[in-house]
Design a protein around this motif. Structure first.
Motif, short mmCIF file in Angstrom:
data_model
loop_
_atom_site.label_atom_id
_atom_site.label_comp_id
_atom_site.label_asym_id
_atom_site.label_seq_id
_atom_site.Cartn_x
_atom_site.Cartn_y
_atom_site.Cartn_z
N LEU A 136 0.83 -1.21 0.00
CA LEU A 136 0.00 0.00 0.00
C LEU A 136 0.86 1.26 0.00
O LEU A 136 0.42 2.33 -0.42
CB LEU A 136 -0.93 0.01 1.22
CG LEU A 136 -2.15 -0.91 1.16
CD1 LEU A 136 -2.90 -0.89 2.49
CD2 LEU A 136 -3.08 -0.52 0.02
N GLU A 137 2.10 1.12 0.47
CA GLU A 137 3.02 2.26 0.52
C GLU A 137 3.92 2.32 -0.71
O GLU A 137 4.79 3.17 -0.80
CB GLU A 137 3.90 2.16 1.77
CG GLU A 137 3.11 2.21 3.08
CD GLU A 137 3.98 1.88 4.28
OE1 GLU A 137 5.14 1.46 4.07
OE2 GLU A 137 3.51 2.05 5.42
N ALA B 101 -13.45 -3.06 -10.48
CA ALA B 101 -12.44 -2.98 -11.54
C ALA B 101 -12.00 -1.54 -11.76
O ALA B 101 -10.80 -1.25 -11.91
CB ALA B 101 -13.00 -3.57 -12.84
N LYS B 102 -12.96 -0.62 -11.78
CA LYS B 102 -12.61 0.80 -11.95
C LYS B 102 -11.77 1.30 -10.78
O LYS B 102 -10.83 2.08 -10.97
CB LYS B 102 -13.89 1.63 -12.09
CG LYS B 102 -14.60 1.47 -13.42
CD LYS B 102 -15.81 2.39 -13.51
CE LYS B 102 -16.46 2.31 -14.89
NZ LYS B 102 -17.63 3.22 -14.99
N LEU B 103 -12.13 0.87 -9.59
CA LEU B 103 -11.37 1.28 -8.41
C LEU B 103 -9.91 0.86 -8.53
O LEU B 103 -9.00 1.66 -8.28
CB LEU B 103 -11.99 0.66 -7.16
CG LEU B 103 -11.21 0.85 -5.85
CD1 LEU B 103 -11.12 2.32 -5.49
CD2 LEU B 103 -11.86 0.05 -4.72
N PRO C 38 -1.13 5.10 -9.79
CA PRO C 38 -0.09 4.11 -9.52
C PRO C 38 -0.06 3.57 -8.09
O PRO C 38 0.98 3.13 -7.62
CB PRO C 38 1.18 4.91 -9.80
CG PRO C 38 0.84 6.30 -9.34
CD PRO C 38 -0.61 6.48 -9.70
N TYR C 39 -1.19 3.62 -7.41
CA TYR C 39 -1.26 3.07 -6.06
C TYR C 39 -2.20 1.87 -6.05
O TYR C 39 -3.03 1.70 -6.94
CB TYR C 39 -1.77 4.11 -5.07
CG TYR C 39 -0.93 5.36 -5.01
CD1 TYR C 39 0.24 5.40 -4.26
CD2 TYR C 39 -1.31 6.51 -5.70
CE1 TYR C 39 1.01 6.55 -4.21
CE2 TYR C 39 -0.55 7.67 -5.65
CZ TYR C 39 0.61 7.68 -4.90
OH TYR C 39 1.38 8.82 -4.85
N ILE C 40 -2.06 1.05 -5.03
CA ILE C 40 -3.01 -0.02 -4.78
C ILE C 40 -4.10 0.56 -3.88
O ILE C 40 -3.80 1.30 -2.95
CB ILE C 40 -2.31 -1.22 -4.11
CG1 ILE C 40 -1.40 -1.89 -5.15
CG2 ILE C 40 -3.32 -2.22 -3.56
CD1 ILE C 40 -0.58 -3.04 -4.61
N PRO C 41 -5.37 0.28 -4.16
CA PRO C 41 -6.46 0.90 -3.40
C PRO C 41 -6.31 0.72 -1.89
O PRO C 41 -5.98 -0.36 -1.42
CB PRO C 41 -7.71 0.17 -3.91
CG PRO C 41 -7.33 -0.32 -5.26
CD PRO C 41 -5.87 -0.65 -5.19
N ASP C 42 -6.57 1.80 -1.18
CA ASP C 42 -6.54 1.78 0.29
C ASP C 42 -7.99 1.96 0.76
O ASP C 42 -8.49 3.09 0.80
CB ASP C 42 -5.66 2.91 0.80
CG ASP C 42 -5.51 2.89 2.32
OD1 ASP C 42 -6.37 2.27 2.99
OD2 ASP C 42 -4.56 3.49 2.84
N PRO C 43 -8.68 0.87 1.11
CA PRO C 43 -10.10 0.96 1.48
C PRO C 43 -10.36 1.95 2.61
O PRO C 43 -11.35 2.69 2.58
CB PRO C 43 -10.45 -0.47 1.90
CG PRO C 43 -9.48 -1.32 1.15
CD PRO C 43 -8.21 -0.53 1.13
N THR C 44 -9.49 1.96 3.62
CA THR C 44 -9.70 2.86 4.75
C THR C 44 -9.65 4.32 4.30
O THR C 44 -10.48 5.14 4.70
CB THR C 44 -8.64 2.62 5.84
OG1 THR C 44 -8.68 1.25 6.24
CG2 THR C 44 -8.89 3.49 7.05
#
Length: 229
Positions: free
Chosen positions: A62-63, A182-184, A190-196
């Motif tokens: 995530l970082e 998929a859109k998310l 260039p990041y991986i989704p962070d749900p929080t």
């Protein structure tokens, strides 16, 4: 591992992007829709596995900036996640679901933070703050009381990780459609989704609306007061 997950993630991004382009061109493209659903199922499965088996890995990725591969202690800016909300076009029901789980998470997190501060205080100030019966017990067992505090602190950290996993499961498994998921993923690049962070961005929008309404009410009240005078 985190590196393996990142590699699989990039393959998913490429394949999902192709499916999204096909669906943009023809929303009735059944083949693209079916392939996208299979891709999303696989992606969600891998995300859940890596979080359960190696939670530190998911926090590391995530970082990570996917273009450079470098880790940063500074997370993606809130504006990045806020812009995604416009792309996802959440329904009122979806927003209500996510805000409910966000409010619940805040209440639980506040309690955890209080417990963490208490444990850190005990660890910092020494043995005299520990309960007498605990001191006697640890002496008999020849275990340092500090070890007991550290063990409790360790449990608190895992409870925090558990809350984040609940938000992740609720967002991916209970709220978003396949197309939204998929859109998310694609537009988070260039990041991986962070749900929080995403749910927090939605909560901030709610607070902004509240502030705006409060300002309107105050202005109307002042206007009415001026007319009375």
């Amino acid at each position: 591992s985190g590196e393996s997950f990142e590699s699989h993630w990039k393959f998913f991004l490429a394949d999902a992007s192709i499916c999204l382009l096909a669906l943009d061109a023809d929303s009735n493209d059944a083949e693209a829709a079916a392939k996208l659903e299979r891709l999303c199922d696989r992606c969600a499965f891998e995300m859940k596995n890596i979080f359960l088996l190696s939670p530190q890995s998911i926090h590391r990725v995530l970082e990570t900036h996917l273009d450079t591969g470098e880790r940063s202690t500074t997370p993606a800016p809130p504006e990045h996640w806020n812009s995604l909300l416009d792309i996802l076009v959440l329904t009122p029901d979806q927003q209500a679901r996510l805000l409910f789980i966000y409010d619940l998470q805040c209440r639980v997190s506040n309690k955890i933070q209080e417990e963490r501060r208490d444990l850190q205080s005990k660890l910092h100030e020494g043995l005299e703050l520990l309960e007498t019966d605990l001191e006697q017990l640890t002496r008999k067992m020849h275990i340092s009381p500090e070890c007991i505090v550290i063990k409790r602190l360790h449990k608190v950290v895992y409870r925090e990780l558990g809350i984040q996993e609940i938000i992740r499961e609720y967002l991916y498994g209970k709220t978003l459609s396949v197309l939204q998921f998929a859109k998310l993923v694609v537009y988070s690049y260039p990041y991986i989704p962070d749900p929080t962070a995403i749910v927090a961005a939605l909560a901030e929008r709610r607070e902004a609306v509240k502030r705006k309404l409060t300002g309107i009410r105050r202005a109307r009240a002042e206007m009415a007061h001026g007319q009375d005078e």
